[in-house]
Design a protein around this motif. Structure first.
Motif, PDB file in Angstrom:
ATOM      1  N   ALA A 294      29.235 -43.341  -6.887  1.00 53.34           N
ATOM      2  CA  ALA A 294      29.733 -41.840  -6.758  1.00 53.34           C
ATOM      3  C   ALA A 294      30.755 -41.323  -6.037  1.00 53.34           C
ATOM      4  O   ALA A 294      31.288 -40.517  -5.859  1.00 53.34           O
ATOM      5  CB  ALA A 294      28.871 -41.055  -7.077  1.00 53.34           C
ATOM      6  N   SER A 295      30.565 -42.416  -4.639  1.00 56.13           N
ATOM      7  CA  SER A 295      31.703 -42.542  -3.540  1.00 56.13           C
ATOM      8  C   SER A 295      33.040 -42.945  -4.071  1.00 56.13           C
ATOM      9  O   SER A 295      34.045 -42.765  -2.893  1.00 56.13           O
ATOM     10  CB  SER A 295      31.200 -43.111  -2.401  1.00 56.13           C
ATOM     11  N   LEU A 296      33.086 -43.376  -4.891  1.00 55.57           N
ATOM     12  CA  LEU A 296      34.530 -44.085  -5.614  1.00 55.57           C
ATOM     13  C   LEU A 296      35.150 -43.473  -7.052  1.00 55.57           C
ATOM     14  O   LEU A 296      36.404 -43.427  -7.114  1.00 55.57           O
ATOM     15  CB  LEU A 296      34.257 -45.584  -6.349  1.00 55.57           C
ATOM     16  N   CYS A 297      34.299 -42.803  -8.021  1.00 52.70           N
ATOM     17  CA  CYS A 297      34.748 -41.688  -8.750  1.00 52.70           C
ATOM     18  C   CYS A 297      33.733 -41.076  -9.202  1.00 52.70           C
ATOM     19  O   CYS A 297      32.181 -40.679  -8.772  1.00 52.70           O
ATOM     20  CB  CYS A 297      34.216 -42.703  -9.898  1.00 52.70           C
ATOM     21  N   PRO A 298      33.651 -39.838  -9.833  1.00 49.30           N
ATOM     22  CA  PRO A 298      33.207 -38.932 -10.385  1.00 49.30           C
ATOM     23  C   PRO A 298      31.699 -39.617 -11.471  1.00 49.30           C
ATOM     24  O   PRO A 298      31.967 -40.198 -12.119  1.00 49.30           O
ATOM     25  CB  PRO A 298      33.508 -37.704 -11.092  1.00 49.30           C
ATOM     26  N   VAL A 299      30.580 -39.298 -11.530  1.00 49.26           N
ATOM     27  CA  VAL A 299      29.573 -39.529 -11.787  1.00 49.26           C
ATOM     28  C   VAL A 299      28.088 -38.662 -11.385  1.00 49.26           C
ATOM     29  O   VAL A 299      28.336 -37.191 -11.030  1.00 49.26           O
ATOM     30  CB  VAL A 299      28.432 -40.708 -11.112  1.00 49.26           C
ATOM     31  N   ALA A 300      28.034 -38.521 -13.042  1.00 44.66           N
ATOM     32  CA  ALA A 300      27.308 -36.859 -13.716  1.00 44.66           C
ATOM     33  C   ALA A 300      26.119 -37.858 -14.404  1.00 44.66           C
ATOM     34  O   ALA A 300      25.953 -39.125 -15.012  1.00 44.66           O
ATOM     35  CB  ALA A 300      27.633 -36.406 -14.465  1.00 44.66           C
ATOM     36  N   VAL A 301      24.856 -37.446 -14.285  1.00 45.90           N
ATOM     37  CA  VAL A 301      23.024 -37.594 -15.497  1.00 45.90           C
ATOM     38  C   VAL A 301      23.561 -36.516 -16.203  1.00 45.90           C
ATOM     39  O   VAL A 301      23.369 -35.894 -16.214  1.00 45.90           O
ATOM     40  CB  VAL A 301      22.589 -37.413 -14.179  1.00 45.90           C
TER      41      VAL A 301
ATOM     42  N   ALA B  83      16.829 -34.745 -12.098  1.00 47.27           N
ATOM     43  CA  ALA B  83      17.188 -34.229 -10.250  1.00 47.27           C
ATOM     44  C   ALA B  83      16.408 -35.248  -9.292  1.00 47.27           C
ATOM     45  O   ALA B  83      17.186 -35.829  -8.779  1.00 47.27           O
ATOM     46  CB  ALA B  83      17.874 -32.734 -10.092  1.00 47.27           C
ATOM     47  N   ARG B  84      15.140 -34.522  -9.501  1.00 48.53           N
ATOM     48  CA  ARG B  84      13.983 -35.530  -8.671  1.00 48.53           C
ATOM     49  C   ARG B  84      13.914 -36.754  -9.369  1.00 48.53           C
ATOM     50  O   ARG B  84      13.999 -38.231  -7.917  1.00 48.53           O
ATOM     51  CB  ARG B  84      13.159 -35.228  -9.062  1.00 48.53           C
ATOM     52  N   HIS B  85      14.297 -37.563 -10.087  1.00 45.01           N
ATOM     53  CA  HIS B  85      14.529 -38.533 -10.076  1.00 45.01           C
ATOM     54  C   HIS B  85      15.533 -39.830  -9.502  1.00 45.01           C
ATOM     55  O   HIS B  85      14.878 -40.965  -9.472  1.00 45.01           O
ATOM     56  CB  HIS B  85      13.618 -38.548 -12.280  1.00 45.01           C
ATOM     57  N   VAL B  86      16.457 -39.262  -9.801  1.00 42.16           N
ATOM     58  CA  VAL B  86      17.592 -39.770  -9.748  1.00 42.16           C
ATOM     59  C   VAL B  86      17.394 -39.551  -7.805  1.00 42.16           C
ATOM     60  O   VAL B  86      17.744 -41.078  -7.118  1.00 42.16           O
ATOM     61  CB  VAL B  86      18.701 -39.348 -10.353  1.00 42.16           C
TER      62      VAL B  86
ATOM     63  N   GLU C 172      21.941 -35.957  -4.269  1.00 40.28           N
ATOM     64  CA  GLU C 172      22.454 -34.937  -4.199  1.00 40.28           C
ATOM     65  C   GLU C 172      23.418 -34.127  -4.875  1.00 40.28           C
ATOM     66  O   GLU C 172      24.269 -33.560  -5.217  1.00 40.28           O
ATOM     67  CB  GLU C 172      22.477 -34.235  -3.295  1.00 40.28           C
ATOM     68  N   GLU C 173      24.872 -35.743  -4.304  1.00 41.57           N
ATOM     69  CA  GLU C 173      26.067 -35.275  -4.836  1.00 41.57           C
ATOM     70  C   GLU C 173      26.691 -35.186  -5.988  1.00 41.57           C
ATOM     71  O   GLU C 173      27.463 -35.311  -6.402  1.00 41.57           O
ATOM     72  CB  GLU C 173      26.412 -36.905  -3.466  1.00 41.57           C
ATOM     73  N   LEU C 174      25.339 -36.027  -7.025  1.00 38.55           N
ATOM     74  CA  LEU C 174      25.960 -35.927  -8.412  1.00 38.55           C
ATOM     75  C   LEU C 174      25.703 -34.876  -8.720  1.00 38.55           C
ATOM     76  O   LEU C 174      25.243 -34.068  -8.664  1.00 38.55           O
ATOM     77  CB  LEU C 174      24.992 -37.170  -8.966  1.00 38.55           C
ATOM     78  N   VAL C 175      26.381 -34.642 -10.683  1.00 36.07           N
ATOM     79  CA  VAL C 175      26.461 -33.444 -10.768  1.00 36.07           C
ATOM     80  C   VAL C 175      25.125 -33.851 -12.137  1.00 36.07           C
ATOM     81  O   VAL C 175      25.009 -35.051 -12.742  1.00 36.07           O
ATOM     82  CB  VAL C 175      27.871 -33.584 -11.688  1.00 36.07           C
ATOM     83  N   TYR C 176      24.658 -32.958 -12.588  1.00 31.18           N
ATOM     84  CA  TYR C 176      22.944 -33.338 -13.220  1.00 31.18           C
ATOM     85  C   TYR C 176      23.041 -31.904 -14.637  1.00 31.18           C
ATOM     86  O   TYR C 176      23.630 -31.124 -14.468  1.00 31.18           O
ATOM     87  CB  TYR C 176      21.850 -33.220 -12.447  1.00 31.18           C
ATOM     88  N   ALA C 177      23.215 -32.505 -15.770  1.00 32.73           N
ATOM     89  CA  ALA C 177      23.067 -31.766 -16.846  1.00 32.73           C
ATOM     90  C   ALA C 177      21.380 -32.435 -17.774  1.00 32.73           C
ATOM     91  O   ALA C 177      21.374 -33.090 -18.545  1.00 32.73           O
ATOM     92  CB  ALA C 177      24.075 -32.204 -17.766  1.00 32.73           C
ATOM     93  N   GLY C 178      21.048 -30.954 -16.944  1.00 34.23           N
ATOM     94  CA  GLY C 178      19.555 -31.563 -18.110  1.00 34.23           C
ATOM     95  C   GLY C 178      19.723 -30.433 -19.655  1.00 34.23           C
ATOM     96  O   GLY C 178      19.412 -29.747 -19.812  1.00 34.23           O
TER      97      GLY C 178
ATOM     98  N   ILE D 192      22.705 -26.724 -16.388  1.00 32.91           N
ATOM     99  CA  ILE D 192      23.949 -27.370 -15.700  1.00 32.91           C
ATOM    100  C   ILE D 192      24.511 -27.316 -14.230  1.00 32.91           C
ATOM    101  O   ILE D 192      24.639 -26.174 -13.860  1.00 32.91           O
ATOM    102  CB  ILE D 192      25.319 -27.631 -16.276  1.00 32.91           C
ATOM    103  N   ARG D 193      24.069 -28.843 -12.770  1.00 36.16           N
ATOM    104  CA  ARG D 193      23.852 -28.166 -11.397  1.00 36.16           C
ATOM    105  C   ARG D 193      25.159 -29.062 -10.612  1.00 36.16           C
ATOM    106  O   ARG D 193      24.091 -30.333 -11.346  1.00 36.16           O
ATOM    107  CB  ARG D 193      22.894 -27.538 -11.451  1.00 36.16           C
ATOM    108  N   GLY D 194      25.968 -28.548  -9.646  1.00 40.93           N
ATOM    109  CA  GLY D 194      26.464 -30.283  -9.439  1.00 40.93           C
ATOM    110  C   GLY D 194      27.009 -29.383  -7.936  1.00 40.93           C
ATOM    111  O   GLY D 194      26.483 -27.641  -8.056  1.00 40.93           O
ATOM    112  N   PRO D 195      27.824 -29.852  -6.905  1.00 42.63           N
ATOM    113  CA  PRO D 195      28.140 -29.463  -6.148  1.00 42.63           C
ATOM    114  C   PRO D 195      28.892 -28.366  -6.357  1.00 42.63           C
ATOM    115  O   PRO D 195      30.092 -28.419  -7.457  1.00 42.63           O
ATOM    116  CB  PRO D 195      28.972 -30.411  -5.091  1.00 42.63           C
ATOM    117  N   GLY D 196      28.463 -26.988  -6.169  1.00 45.97           N
ATOM    118  CA  GLY D 196      29.656 -25.756  -6.412  1.00 45.97           C
ATOM    119  C   GLY D 196      29.869 -25.688  -8.120  1.00 45.97           C
ATOM    120  O   GLY D 196      30.372 -25.099  -8.067  1.00 45.97           O
ATOM    121  N   LEU D 197      28.649 -26.130  -8.677  1.00 44.83           N
ATOM    122  CA  LEU D 197      28.400 -25.741 -10.573  1.00 44.83           C
ATOM    123  C   LEU D 197      26.952 -25.236 -10.636  1.00 44.83           C
ATOM    124  O   LEU D 197      26.490 -25.733 -10.603  1.00 44.83           O
ATOM    125  CB  LEU D 197      28.694 -27.243 -10.855  1.00 44.83           C
TER     126      LEU D 197
END
Length: 274
Positions: A68-75, A85-88, A91-97, A103-108
């Motif tokens: 995730a420090s090298l490219c965008p990553v979402a679960v 989100a708790r299992h992974v 906090e820096e990732l985007v999560y789509a449950g 969907i939640r992520g930084p600023g999303l």
């Protein structure tokens, strides 16, 4: 750009390994920046009898953090958003449950199908009542879906569980039935799934351009929606985690979560060195 032809016909041929053939896989990126979308159960962790037992290994977590420090990553998971989100735990990732409904992520922050929550409440009560006598069945309520797990149900009882789910679905036309490995699910009956969620995230995050190579790793029927959506978009790459080989819209394959972890580590090292 050259990559293997996708074959999602019944009895489709085996796809090349994205791990054993990593050099060919990297060439298929054609100089583009990856945006990595990851399923959770069956992809990052093995399938287990109870969802709460599917724990992410620390080495895999560390690899994903570095990636995730090298490219965008979402679960993108069928699990409830807070649960995955708790299992992974990154906090820096985007999560789509809930298959992309939440969907939640930084600023999303996006939720699809809020108006169907009352229908899900009603169906949940009906399922718990109708399946109360079936040993081993687990009715799991997520915010935007209801999962009925049958892995611990005796084989003779599984058809009765499926029939109960269909009966409840028929009484709730606002919901639809989907399936997977030892699971039946009820979701809002609207045109939304993991594939549409991934395409929406690409647009929202500014990753829909030709300079990005969306990668999606998944192992189940619901992940096929994402493989098909990326194939139709024309520049995405699907990787199906499966053994033995089967029909899939993905162009590449990995055998199991251990190979998926090794592939992600190889990809991370390759990006770091590029």
């Amino acid at each position: 750009m050259t990559q293997p032809t996708s074959d999602d016909s019944p009895g489709g041929t085996a796809k090349p390994s994205a791990l054993n053939g990593f050099d060919s896989f990297a060439a298929a990126l054609d100089g583009r920046q990856p945006a990595v979308f990851l399923d959770y159960d069956g992809t990052l962790t093995p399938i287990v009898e109870r969802p709460d037992l599917a724990l992410l290994g620390e080495e895999v977590r560390a690899t994903i953090r570095r990636l995730a420090s090298l490219c965008p990553v979402a679960v993108v998971s069928g699990r409830d958003l807070d649960d995955v989100a708790r299992h992974v735990g990154l906090e820096e990732l985007v999560y789509a449950g809930s298959h992309g409904f939440d969907i939640r992520g930084p600023g999303l922050r996006t939720q699809i199908g809020v108006e169907y929550l009352a229908d899900l409440d009603s169906a949940e009560a009906a399922l718990k009542d109708g399946l109360s006598d079936v040993e081993g069945v687990l009715v799991e309520r997520k915010r935007f879906a209801i999962a009925v797990h049958t892995r611990r149900v005796a084989q003779p009882d599984k058809s009765a569980v499926a029939e109960s789910v269909r009966t409840v679905a028929a009484a709730h036309p606002q919901l639809r039935v989907t399936g997977g490995k030892e699971i039946h699910e009820l979701r809002p009956n609207i045109p939304w799934d993991k594939g549409r969620a991934v395409l929406a995230l690409l647009d929202t995050l500014g990753l829909a351009g030709e300079g990005t190579a969306p990668l999606y790793l998944g192992d189940d029927e619901t992940d096929e929606d994402a493989f098909r959506s990326l194939a139709e978009r024309g520049h995405g790459i699907g990787i199906r985690v499966m053994d033995p080989p089967g029909a899939t819209a993905a162009a590449w394959s990995l055998k199991d979560p251990a190979e998926a972890a090794a592939f992600l580590e190889r990809l991370t090292d390759w990006l770091a060195d590029s």
